[in-house]
Scaffold this motif. Structure first.
Motif, PDB file in Angstrom:
ATOM      1  N   ALA A   1       7.921  11.597  21.763  1.00  0.00           N
ATOM      2  CA  ALA A   1       8.586  10.366  22.215  1.00  0.00           C
ATOM      3  C   ALA A   1       9.453  10.584  23.446  1.00  0.00           C
ATOM      4  CB  ALA A   1       9.409   9.769  21.085  1.00  0.00           C
ATOM      5  N   SER A   2      10.261  11.617  23.460  1.00  0.00           N
ATOM      6  CA  SER A   2      11.144  11.821  24.611  1.00  0.00           C
ATOM      7  C   SER A   2      10.346  12.149  25.873  1.00  0.00           C
ATOM      8  CB  SER A   2      12.175  12.902  24.316  1.00  0.00           C
ATOM      9  OG  SER A   2      11.552  14.148  24.118  1.00  0.00           O
ATOM     10  N   PHE A   3       9.242  12.870  25.716  1.00  0.00           N
ATOM     11  CA  PHE A   3       8.404  13.186  26.873  1.00  0.00           C
ATOM     12  C   PHE A   3       7.696  11.926  27.368  1.00  0.00           C
ATOM     13  CE2 PHE A   3       8.779  17.100  24.439  1.00  0.00           C
ATOM     14  CZ  PHE A   3       9.289  17.944  25.416  1.00  0.00           C
ATOM     15  N   ARG A   4       7.260  11.067  26.444  1.00  0.00           N
ATOM     16  CA  ARG A   4       6.608   9.814  26.813  1.00  0.00           C
ATOM     17  C   ARG A   4       7.565   8.954  27.643  1.00  0.00           C
ATOM     18  NH1 ARG A   4       5.033   8.189  21.999  1.00  0.00           N
ATOM     19  NH2 ARG A   4       2.998   9.092  22.243  1.00  0.00           N
TER      20      ARG A   4
ATOM     21  N   ALA B   1       7.196   8.087  31.654  1.00  0.00           N
ATOM     22  CA  ALA B   1       7.072   6.667  32.004  1.00  0.00           C
ATOM     23  C   ALA B   1       7.988   6.319  33.171  1.00  0.00           C
ATOM     24  CB  ALA B   1       7.382   5.797  30.791  1.00  0.00           C
ATOM     25  N   THR B   2       9.167   6.939  33.234  1.00  0.00           N
ATOM     26  CA  THR B   2      10.073   6.651  34.348  1.00  0.00           C
ATOM     27  C   THR B   2       9.512   7.155  35.673  1.00  0.00           C
ATOM     28  OG1 THR B   2      11.349   8.684  34.067  1.00  0.00           O
ATOM     29  CG2 THR B   2      12.123   6.739  32.862  1.00  0.00           C
TER      30      THR B   2
ATOM     31  N   LEU C   1       1.662   7.729  31.900  1.00  0.00           N
ATOM     32  CA  LEU C   1       1.453   7.307  30.515  1.00  0.00           C
ATOM     33  C   LEU C   1       0.973   8.510  29.718  1.00  0.00           C
ATOM     34  CD1 LEU C   1       1.181   5.094  28.326  1.00  0.00           C
ATOM     35  CD2 LEU C   1      -1.174   4.789  29.125  1.00  0.00           C
ATOM     36  N   LEU C   2       1.720   8.860  28.665  1.00  0.00           N
ATOM     37  CA  LEU C   2       1.366   9.999  27.806  1.00  0.00           C
ATOM     38  C   LEU C   2       0.768   9.459  26.522  1.00  0.00           C
ATOM     39  CD1 LEU C   2       3.488  13.114  27.038  1.00  0.00           C
ATOM     40  CD2 LEU C   2       2.373  11.885  25.212  1.00  0.00           C
ATOM     41  N   THR C   3      -0.434   9.891  26.201  1.00  0.00           N
ATOM     42  CA  THR C   3      -1.074   9.535  24.932  1.00  0.00           C
ATOM     43  C   THR C   3      -1.572  10.819  24.282  1.00  0.00           C
ATOM     44  OG1 THR C   3      -3.209   9.191  26.021  1.00  0.00           O
ATOM     45  CG2 THR C   3      -1.788   7.244  25.718  1.00  0.00           C
ATOM     46  N   TRP C   4      -1.917  10.738  23.025  1.00  0.00           N
ATOM     47  CA  TRP C   4      -2.459  11.907  22.344  1.00  0.00           C
ATOM     48  C   TRP C   4      -3.529  11.449  21.365  1.00  0.00           C
ATOM     49  CZ3 TRP C   4      -2.153  12.408  17.031  1.00  0.00           C
ATOM     50  CH2 TRP C   4      -1.275  11.535  16.385  1.00  0.00           C
TER      51      TRP C   4
ATOM     52  N   ILE D   1      -2.320  12.690  29.977  1.00  0.00           N
ATOM     53  CA  ILE D   1      -1.333  12.062  30.845  1.00  0.00           C
ATOM     54  C   ILE D   1      -2.077  11.377  31.976  1.00  0.00           C
ATOM     55  CG2 ILE D   1       0.638  12.468  32.359  1.00  0.00           C
ATOM     56  CD1 ILE D   1       1.189  14.976  30.525  1.00  0.00           C
ATOM     57  N   ASP D   2      -1.885  10.062  32.088  1.00  0.00           N
ATOM     58  CA  ASP D   2      -2.517   9.268  33.130  1.00  0.00           C
ATOM     59  C   ASP D   2      -1.454   8.755  34.088  1.00  0.00           C
ATOM     60  OD1 ASP D   2      -5.322   9.266  32.319  1.00  0.00           O
ATOM     61  OD2 ASP D   2      -4.634   8.131  30.571  1.00  0.00           O
ATOM     62  N   ALA D   3      -1.851   8.644  35.351  1.00  0.00           N
ATOM     63  CA  ALA D   3      -0.938   8.141  36.380  1.00  0.00           C
ATOM     64  C   ALA D   3      -1.149   6.652  36.578  1.00  0.00           C
ATOM     65  CB  ALA D   3      -1.188   8.874  37.688  1.00  0.00           C
TER      66      ALA D   3
END
Length: 80
Positions: A12-15, A19-20, A24-27, A39-41
């Protein structure tokens, strides 16, 4: 006694941090206890804000330690 943390909670903290910077971080689970972190830009993502793949792999592997899952690999933008 160990406590198992959910993958969502562990990342969560990395997501939020990514985001800032426009990422976008997904797993997803792959094969039992393995996880792929992707991780998508987005448009306007800060290209200088993303660490190299070996560093990101180390960070994500450590973040997953309390979850009971292991990191399979990390996918960064342009690494497909």
């Amino acid at each position: 006694m160990s406590t198992t943390v959910s993958v969502d909670h562990a990342l969560a903290s990395f997501r939020e941090m990514m985001a800032t910077d426009g990422y976008l971080l997904t797993w997803s689970e792959v094969g039992g206890d393995k996880v792929v972190v992707k991780i998508d830009a987005s448009d306007g993502a800060c290209e200088d804000c993303l660490v190299p793949l070996p560093v990101m792999t180390s960070i994500m592997a450590k973040a997953l330690d309390p979850t009971g899952y292991e990191l399979d690999h990390v996918e960064l933008p342009g690494s497909h």
